[in-house]
Scaffold this motif. Structure first.
Motif, PDB file in Angstrom:
ATOM      1  N   ARG A 114      -9.404   3.314   1.224  1.00  0.00           N
ATOM      2  CA  ARG A 114      -8.649   2.375   0.123  1.00  0.00           C
ATOM      3  C   ARG A 114      -8.998   1.726  -1.295  1.00  0.00           C
ATOM      4  O   ARG A 114     -10.068   2.322  -1.616  1.00  0.00           O
TER       5      ARG A 114
ATOM      6  N   TRP B  35      -4.102   3.553  -0.085  1.00  0.00           N
ATOM      7  CA  TRP B  35      -4.706   4.499   1.371  1.00  0.00           C
ATOM      8  C   TRP B  35      -4.690   5.816   0.982  1.00  0.00           C
ATOM      9  O   TRP B  35      -3.136   6.589   1.668  1.00  0.00           O
TER      10      TRP B  35
ATOM     11  N   GLU C 133      -5.449   8.627   4.349  1.00  0.00           N
ATOM     12  CA  GLU C 133      -5.793   8.345   6.479  1.00  0.00           C
ATOM     13  C   GLU C 133      -6.545  10.242   6.603  1.00  0.00           C
ATOM     14  O   GLU C 133      -5.793  10.925   5.892  1.00  0.00           O
TER      15      GLU C 133
ATOM     16  N   TYR D  44       0.906  -1.351   0.120  1.00  0.00           N
ATOM     17  CA  TYR D  44      -0.139  -0.123   0.246  1.00  0.00           C
ATOM     18  C   TYR D  44       1.071   1.580  -0.037  1.00  0.00           C
ATOM     19  O   TYR D  44       1.720   1.479   0.430  1.00  0.00           O
TER      20      TYR D  44
END
Length: 130
Positions: free
Chosen positions: A106, A120, A122, A74
């Protein structure tokens, strides 16, 4: 922190065998057993301080029979949507579009050679949590 490696996911159809392999090969230890999207995810720790360019944690994720297995790396990004647009522009393919996972997101894509990567995005300070 964007555009760095985030999480290493080793997908498998036999979680016990895979855990045993990595425990014996590298001494990695399972530190947490969890589920994500209805499948077991066993979180491992490599047991050592990572070099700056490396990460320390990953998961061994049991996949349903017939689903592909392998390793997914990732990459942390600021905006999955813009990255996926670039993937397509550059000849890659979107495998799974932006998908929520808790407060984060994701996605998966393949490069022109067919190598699978995860993205990813966040939205918390809790790096990499599933």
């Amino acid at each position: 922190m964007a555009n760095t490696f985030e999480w290493v996911e080793i997908r498998t159809n036999d979680i016990d065998e895979t855990v045993s392999f990595y425990e014996h090969l590298f001494g990695w230890k399972i530190i947490e057993k969890d589920t994500a999207n209805g499948s077991d995810v066993w979180i491992f720790d490599t047991g050592d301080e990572p070099r700056i360019q490396n990460i320390r944690r990953g998961g061994i994720w049991l996949r349903p029979e017939g689903e592909s297995v392998g390793v997914v790396v990732y990459i942390v990004v600021d905006n999955i949507d813009s990255i996926l647009e670039k993937v397509v522009e550059l000849g890659g393919k979107v495998v799974t579009p932006k998908t929520p996972q808790g407060p984060n997101f994701r996605a998966y894509f393949t490069d022109p050679s067919g190598n699978l990567f995860g993205l990813w995005e966040e939205h918390t300070n809790d790096t990499g949590s599933f």
